[in-house]
Design a protein around this motif. Structure first.
Motif, PDB file in Angstrom:
ATOM      1  N   UNK A  78       0.971  -1.016  -0.037  1.00  0.00           N
ATOM      2  CA  UNK A  78       0.065  -0.047   0.055  1.00  0.00           C
ATOM      3  C   UNK A  78       0.981   1.338   0.126  1.00  0.00           C
ATOM      4  N   UNK A  79       0.339   2.419  -0.095  1.00  0.00           N
ATOM      5  CA  UNK A  79       0.883   3.696  -0.272  1.00  0.00           C
ATOM      6  C   UNK A  79       2.220   3.791  -0.825  1.00  0.00           C
ATOM      7  N   UNK A  80       2.164   3.508  -2.024  1.00  0.00           N
ATOM      8  CA  UNK A  80       3.357   3.556  -3.103  1.00  0.00           C
ATOM      9  C   UNK A  80       3.573   5.253  -3.332  1.00  0.00           C
ATOM     10  N   UNK A  81       4.879   5.612  -3.077  1.00  0.00           N
ATOM     11  CA  UNK A  81       4.915   7.050  -3.306  1.00  0.00           C
ATOM     12  C   UNK A  81       6.428   7.117  -3.765  1.00  0.00           C
ATOM     13  N   UNK A  82       6.899   7.892  -4.784  1.00  0.00           N
ATOM     14  CA  UNK A  82       8.137   8.475  -5.174  1.00  0.00           C
ATOM     15  C   UNK A  82       8.271   9.655  -4.942  1.00  0.00           C
ATOM     16  N   UNK A  83       9.622  10.444  -4.524  1.00  0.00           N
ATOM     17  CA  UNK A  83       9.747  11.790  -4.330  1.00  0.00           C
ATOM     18  C   UNK A  83       9.374  12.601  -5.479  1.00  0.00           C
ATOM     19  N   UNK A  84       9.091  13.923  -5.353  1.00  0.00           N
ATOM     20  CA  UNK A  84       8.656  14.546  -6.626  1.00  0.00           C
ATOM     21  C   UNK A  84       9.816  14.703  -7.348  1.00  0.00           C
ATOM     22  N   UNK A  85      11.018  15.219  -6.782  1.00  0.00           N
ATOM     23  CA  UNK A  85      12.233  15.393  -7.754  1.00  0.00           C
ATOM     24  C   UNK A  85      12.784  14.130  -8.407  1.00  0.00           C
ATOM     25  N   UNK A  86      12.352  13.113  -7.989  1.00  0.00           N
ATOM     26  CA  UNK A  86      12.621  11.698  -9.042  1.00  0.00           C
ATOM     27  C   UNK A  86      11.567  11.268  -9.851  1.00  0.00           C
ATOM     28  N   UNK A  87      10.525  11.738  -9.885  1.00  0.00           N
ATOM     29  CA  UNK A  87       9.694  10.943 -10.431  1.00  0.00           C
ATOM     30  C   UNK A  87       9.631  11.033 -12.229  1.00  0.00           C
ATOM     31  N   UNK A  88       9.277  10.177 -12.698  1.00  0.00           N
ATOM     32  CA  UNK A  88       9.345   9.979 -14.068  1.00  0.00           C
ATOM     33  C   UNK A  88      10.621   9.814 -14.886  1.00  0.00           C
ATOM     34  N   UNK A  89      11.214   8.977 -13.628  1.00  0.00           N
ATOM     35  CA  UNK A  89      12.783   8.564 -14.060  1.00  0.00           C
ATOM     36  C   UNK A  89      13.117   7.284 -13.996  1.00  0.00           C
ATOM     37  N   UNK A  90      11.656   6.686 -13.868  1.00  0.00           N
ATOM     38  CA  UNK A  90      11.846   5.038 -13.705  1.00  0.00           C
ATOM     39  C   UNK A  90      12.072   4.502 -12.320  1.00  0.00           C
ATOM     40  N   UNK A  91      11.975   5.341 -11.287  1.00  0.00           N
ATOM     41  CA  UNK A  91      12.254   4.612 -10.001  1.00  0.00           C
ATOM     42  C   UNK A  91      10.944   3.943  -9.578  1.00  0.00           C
ATOM     43  N   UNK A  92       9.820   4.179  -9.864  1.00  0.00           N
ATOM     44  CA  UNK A  92       8.864   3.438  -9.378  1.00  0.00           C
ATOM     45  C   UNK A  92       8.816   2.147 -10.105  1.00  0.00           C
ATOM     46  N   UNK A  93       9.183   2.154 -11.436  1.00  0.00           N
ATOM     47  CA  UNK A  93       9.334   0.754 -12.119  1.00  0.00           C
ATOM     48  C   UNK A  93      10.402   0.044 -11.558  1.00  0.00           C
ATOM     49  N   UNK A  94      11.494   0.450 -11.143  1.00  0.00           N
ATOM     50  CA  UNK A  94      12.645  -0.117 -10.556  1.00  0.00           C
ATOM     51  C   UNK A  94      12.318  -0.544  -9.235  1.00  0.00           C
ATOM     52  N   UNK A  95      11.295   0.044  -8.365  1.00  0.00           N
ATOM     53  CA  UNK A  95      11.162  -0.383  -7.070  1.00  0.00           C
ATOM     54  C   UNK A  95      10.002  -1.411  -7.313  1.00  0.00           C
ATOM     55  N   UNK A  96       9.161  -1.391  -7.905  1.00  0.00           N
ATOM     56  CA  UNK A  96       8.030  -2.374  -8.057  1.00  0.00           C
ATOM     57  C   UNK A  96       8.755  -3.920  -8.648  1.00  0.00           C
ATOM     58  N   UNK A  97       9.802  -3.862  -9.504  1.00  0.00           N
ATOM     59  CA  UNK A  97      10.478  -4.970 -10.054  1.00  0.00           C
ATOM     60  C   UNK A  97      11.358  -5.364  -8.716  1.00  0.00           C
ATOM     61  N   UNK A  98      12.045  -4.702  -8.074  1.00  0.00           N
ATOM     62  CA  UNK A  98      12.752  -5.188  -6.943  1.00  0.00           C
ATOM     63  C   UNK A  98      12.076  -5.730  -5.963  1.00  0.00           C
ATOM     64  N   UNK A  99      10.652  -5.178  -5.611  1.00  0.00           N
ATOM     65  CA  UNK A  99       9.693  -5.684  -4.601  1.00  0.00           C
ATOM     66  C   UNK A  99       9.373  -7.018  -5.203  1.00  0.00           C
ATOM     67  N   UNK A 100       9.069  -6.977  -6.526  1.00  0.00           N
ATOM     68  CA  UNK A 100       8.226  -8.250  -7.058  1.00  0.00           C
ATOM     69  C   UNK A 100       9.389  -9.556  -6.844  1.00  0.00           C
TER      70      UNK A 100
END
Length: 149
Positions: A78-100
């Motif tokens: 729950x509560x997935x969040x990326x810092x504003x300065x690093x959004x749209x740089x693939x951080x969320x994608x990488x985080x979800x891949x690592x979590x999976x």
């Protein structure tokens, strides 16, 4: 961007001032309607319930997080969040891949309560290759092919 997975539980939160600061900054950037309380109150409550945060780490800083709890059968996200300065740089994608990948190694499926996955979240997950299976009040997130390493 070499992003790694960094878990933060109660012990890490209490011992690491930088992790406290970074995690507070991450959730301070969350839209107010996404958090049930202030960022710090939300973090304290989640950790107090035995949860932890799985964080994206870059250059020794936490730049994204997802709240996680393990019920012995599955990892609930729950509560997935990326810092504003690093959004749209693939951080969320990488985080979800690592979590999976981490959940797969632990033998746990990923789940999210229906009210935690808004339409935009669902669209993102599907674009990343996840298959969402709706069950009794939750989605089970099936990893994309090739992500189980």
């Amino acid at each position: 961007m070499p992003v790694t997975l960094h878990p933060v539980d109660r012990a890490a939160w209490e011992a690491d001032a930088q992790a406290r600061l970074d995690l507070s900054r991450i959730y301070a950037d969350a839209p107010p309607e996404r958090l049930p309380a202030s960022a710090d109150a939300f973090i304290e409550e989640h950790l107090g319930e035995g949860g932890r945060f799985l964080c994206a780490c870059f250059n020794d800083r936490l730049i994204g997080a997802v709240a996680q709890r393990d019920d012995g059968e599955a990892w609930w996200l729950s509560h997935f969040c990326i810092r504003k300065p690093t959004r749209r740089r693939g951080v969320g994608t990488r985080l979800l891949t690592l979590v999976g990948q981490s959940a797969h190694r632990a033998g746990r499926p990923l789940r999210a309560e229906l009210d935690q996955l808004r339409m935009a979240d669902q669209v993102l997950l599907v674009r990343l290759g996840y298959r969402l299976e709706q069950r009794d009040g939750f989605h089970e997130l099936h990893l994309p092919e090739g992500c189980q390493r």
